[in-house]
Enzyme design. Structure first.
Site, PDB file in Angstrom:
ATOM      1  N   LYS A 147     -39.168  43.776  -5.706  1.00  0.00           N
ATOM      2  CA  LYS A 147     -38.058  43.758  -6.668  1.00  0.00           C
ATOM      3  C   LYS A 147     -38.172  42.458  -7.469  1.00  0.00           C
ATOM      4  CE  LYS A 147     -35.326  44.228  -3.120  1.00  0.00           C
ATOM      5  NZ  LYS A 147     -34.534  45.392  -3.505  1.00  0.00           N
TER       6      LYS A 147
ATOM      7  N   LYS B 178     -31.179  38.352  -4.415  1.00  0.00           N
ATOM      8  CA  LYS B 178     -31.938  39.366  -3.673  1.00  0.00           C
ATOM      9  C   LYS B 178     -32.516  38.797  -2.377  1.00  0.00           C
ATOM     10  CE  LYS B 178     -32.990  41.990  -7.875  1.00  0.00           C
ATOM     11  NZ  LYS B 178     -32.372  43.298  -7.604  1.00  0.00           N
TER      12      LYS B 178
ATOM     13  N   THR C 157     -32.458  50.819  -6.976  1.00  0.00           N
ATOM     14  CA  THR C 157     -33.114  52.133  -6.893  1.00  0.00           C
ATOM     15  C   THR C 157     -34.367  52.054  -6.028  1.00  0.00           C
ATOM     16  OG1 THR C 157     -34.274  51.729  -8.984  1.00  0.00           O
ATOM     17  CG2 THR C 157     -32.244  53.032  -9.085  1.00  0.00           C
TER      18      THR C 157
END
Length: 692
Positions: free
Chosen positions: A427, A433, A535
């Site tokens: 990602k 994150k 996603t």
């Protein structure tokens, strides 16, 4: 990536829809890893052309800069006109979007910027060859680079110009198409819906108002009704820095008429706020489109919110946080406008095409209908305990791991152990994150193995893919740190090959299609309340990876679908995060109270992995201890480490892990982008399929 999935679903489901964007020459950047550090190189998307794109004749003219004149028209009404502007041309390139089975073909229209005058012949003939094409070069800069660095004033201006350029071209194109078969504006909002994909196209609200009021003499109140009926706004982020704000002086320079329109929209809106909350000046200040300061700033997310009939988040918890936190005042004023549309992915790309072996196995058990009816994957649940099916399923996972290992070898000079658990985090590189939480786990295991090389743990290959924004220094230091630690681990014979670290350079969609089918564990470890949806979590689970994650974004809905026994949840909830921040978060408390954590952080602060003043691990340690640990890495460390032990235990039981992996694939039907698009079509757009 999300928009690509949506375009695939729109065409597959026979919905008449067009995607609009910019015909960029250069992508974000190509990432090289040199001495463990990220280096950026130009990524020329158009170097070898594109056989699918077709240039079209419907050019549009876009105005920029200039000034506004006020005058009385021949009816005695006060009007405004935008004059002394610079003009550029938008040239449309169309890329066909072919639905699965090729029954409907929609298109993606991308705008290329060109100068209105390609060459100043007089200047050229006088011998000033560079000056003769200067205007052409400046104009073409607009569609040159995706995401120009906005740390500089020139970069900010270019971003604003890019956004207005593609919005203006697209709205003109929509209006041109509408008037081919309609008279007047009465039917416009019945025939057209424009979904604003985050705040980047939010200037469309002011641009449509300008076209209606200035160019078409539509009365203001009616024009505003049309705007609100036409626009829907999808919010994609809870990160405040991603909610665009433009300075008033920059707006005045680039789009002077739009600034006037935004001020008038704001004046009328604040009257509405006053009527709802009489005398509450704090509410007006909080909700104003103009943020007071030096300089004043325009809040583009607020413009999109008040200019749209629908505002949606992209996961249930994200939408809830929009209502309770980010847009709370607007939710109180317009509760009926807010709704949720949980993201989805196209199973055609992210299972059928990227994982042909697994697709073939599924076909053999339940038929080939599932790529357009993903809920049918539930039929493979009955094989979850079947030893033969488990064996076939995990053999495919093994083959995919071997395929990835072959790809990684020349990129990272590592022979991945395909018997190891493939632990994957792919990602964008961002503190929220928490790739550095993953790094703390790696360091914890490494240190344990150095003290006890015979420690009974499942061998692991930690696989990363991520780009850091060129101006994001700490993100770049996290990449450097992962590579420094990885170099030590990969060359340390004392740990008997039980750990490997691979940071795959230049992470992109084509690499993802190799990594995702090979993953055993999917790292979705953002601080609760920071990830809108995600996603990648859906793609990995669909391909039979088990998730380790926080109760954030779509992880919560994935847990609801696959079941608590088939996912590894850790860490503080949104409510616990908010409470901890309210009380006053102290990273020092966690450092002092956890010996294992303290050992790892002190190790990072040493010269073991890197010497000198530029030790990136010291910078990470400083961000966690001295700079407040904004994303609560230390608060979630202990829970993460304990949950990783559960992962280790589960993977050592092949039957248990195979069952979990199969059930992850079987229960991901909800996360098809077909379902997402049907929700948009039914609940926002009032759009029906047109069968061909």
């Amino acid at each position: 990536r999300l928009a690509a999935c949506f375009l695939d679903s729109l065409a597959t489901l026979d919905y008449p829809a067009i995607g609009y964007g910019i015909h960029y020459e250069f992508g974000l950047f190509k990432q090289d890893i040199v001495d463990g550090k990220q280096e950026e190189r130009p990524d020329n998307w158009l170097r070898f052309g594109n056989p699918w794109k077709i240039v079209r004749p419907e050019h549009q003219s876009v105005k920029l800069y200039g000034k506004v004149e006020s005058y009385f028209d021949d009816m005695g009404d006060w009007k405004h006109r935008w004059v002394d502007t610079k003009e550029i041309v938008g040239v449309p390139w169309d890329i066909p979007v072919v639905g699965y089975g090729a029954k409907t073909i929609n298109f993606l229209r991308l705008w290329e910027s060109r100068a209105s005058e390609e060459l100043d012949l007089k200047v050229f003939n006088e011998g000033s060859y560079v000056d003769a094409v200067r205007e052409k070069a400046i104009s073409e800069t607009i569609s040159k680079v995706l995401y120009p660095n906005d740390k500089t004033e020139n970069g900010k201006e270019l971003r604003l110009v890019q956004q207005y350029f593609f919005v203006s071209c697209s709205l003109q194109d929509i209006i041109r198409r509408y008037f081919q078969s309609n008279q007047g504006w009465e039917s416009f909002s019945k025939k057209v819906v424009v979904q604003l994909n985050d705040t980047h196209p939010a200037i469309a609200v002011a641009e449509l108002m300008r076209i209606l009021v200035d160019e078409s003499d539509v009365e203001w109140d009616r024009a505003w009704e049309i705007c609100q009926e036409v626009f829907g706004y999808t919010n994609h982020t809870l990160m405040p820095e991603a909610l665009e704000r433009w300075s008033v002086p920059l707006f005045e320079k680039v789009l002077p008429r739009h600034l006037q329109i935004i001020y008038e929209i704001n004046r009328r809106f604040l009257e509405e706020v006053e009527a709802h909350w009489p005398g509450d000046n704090l509410k007006k200040k909080e909700m104003s489109l103009i943020e007071e300061g030096n300089p004043k700033m325009i809040r583009m997310a607020y413009l999109a919110t008040i200019g749209s009939h629908s505002i949606n988040g992209v996961a249930a918890i994200h939408t809830q946080l929009l209502k309770s936190e980010l847009f709370h005042n607007f939710y109180e004023l317009y509760p009926d406008r807010f709704n949720n549309k949980t993201n989805g992915i196209t199973p055609r790309r992210w299972l059928k095409a990227s994982n042909p072996l697994l697709s073939k196995l599924i076909d053999s058990k339940i038929g080939s209908h599932w790529p357009t009816h993903l809920d049918e994957l539930r039929k493979i649940e009955k094989f979850a305990n079947d030893p033969d099916f488990q064996k076939e399923f995990m053999a495919i996972k093994r083959a995919n791991k071997e395929r990835l290992a072959r790809r990684v070898k020349p990129l990272c000079n590592i022979d991945l152990n395909c018997d190891a658990l493939f632990d994957v985090q792919i990602k964008r590189l961002h503190e929220y994150k928490r790739q550095h939480l993953n790094l703390l786990h790696i360091l914890t295991l490494y240190r344990q193995l150095l003290h006890d090389p015979d420690l009974d743990i499942q061998p692991r290959a930690f696989i990363f893919g991520a780009k850091a924004a060129p101006g994001y220094e700490l993100a770049k230091k996290i990449i450097h740190s992962i590579n420094l630690v990885g170099t030590h681990i990969n060359n340390d014979k004392r740990i008997k090959g039980k750990l490997q670290v691979a940071f795959i350079p230049n992470y992109c969609v084509s690499l993802a299609t190799d990594i995702i089918p090979a993953a055993d564990l999917s790292e979705q470890i953002s601080t609760a309340g920071t990830e809108a949806s995600g996603t990648g979590n859906m793609k990995l689970a669909l391909n039979g990876a088990c998730t380790i994650g926080t109760l954030d974004g779509a992880n919560i809905e994935i847990m609801e679908e696959v079941g608590k026994d088939n996912i590894f949840i850790f860490g503080k909830t949104v409510e616990e995060v908010q409470e901890l921040k309210r009380k006053g978060y102290s990273p020092e408390h966690y450092y002092q109270s956890n010996q294992e954590l303290r050992n790892v952080l002190d190790w990072m602060g040493s010269d073991f992995f890197s010497t000198g003043n530029n030790n990136p691990l010291k910078s990470i340690r400083s961000s966690l201890l001295e700079q407040g640990d904004p994303f609560l890495v230390l608060a979630d460390y202990a829970s993460y480490i304990e949950t990783q032990k559960e992962v280790d235990k589960a993977y050592k039981n092949p039957q248990r892990w195979a069952k979990m992996a199969i059930l992850n694939t079987a229960r991901m039907g909800k996360f098809s982008s077909d379902r997402t698009i049907q929700d948009y079509a039914h609940e926002i757009w009032n759009l029906k399929p047109v069968k061909v």
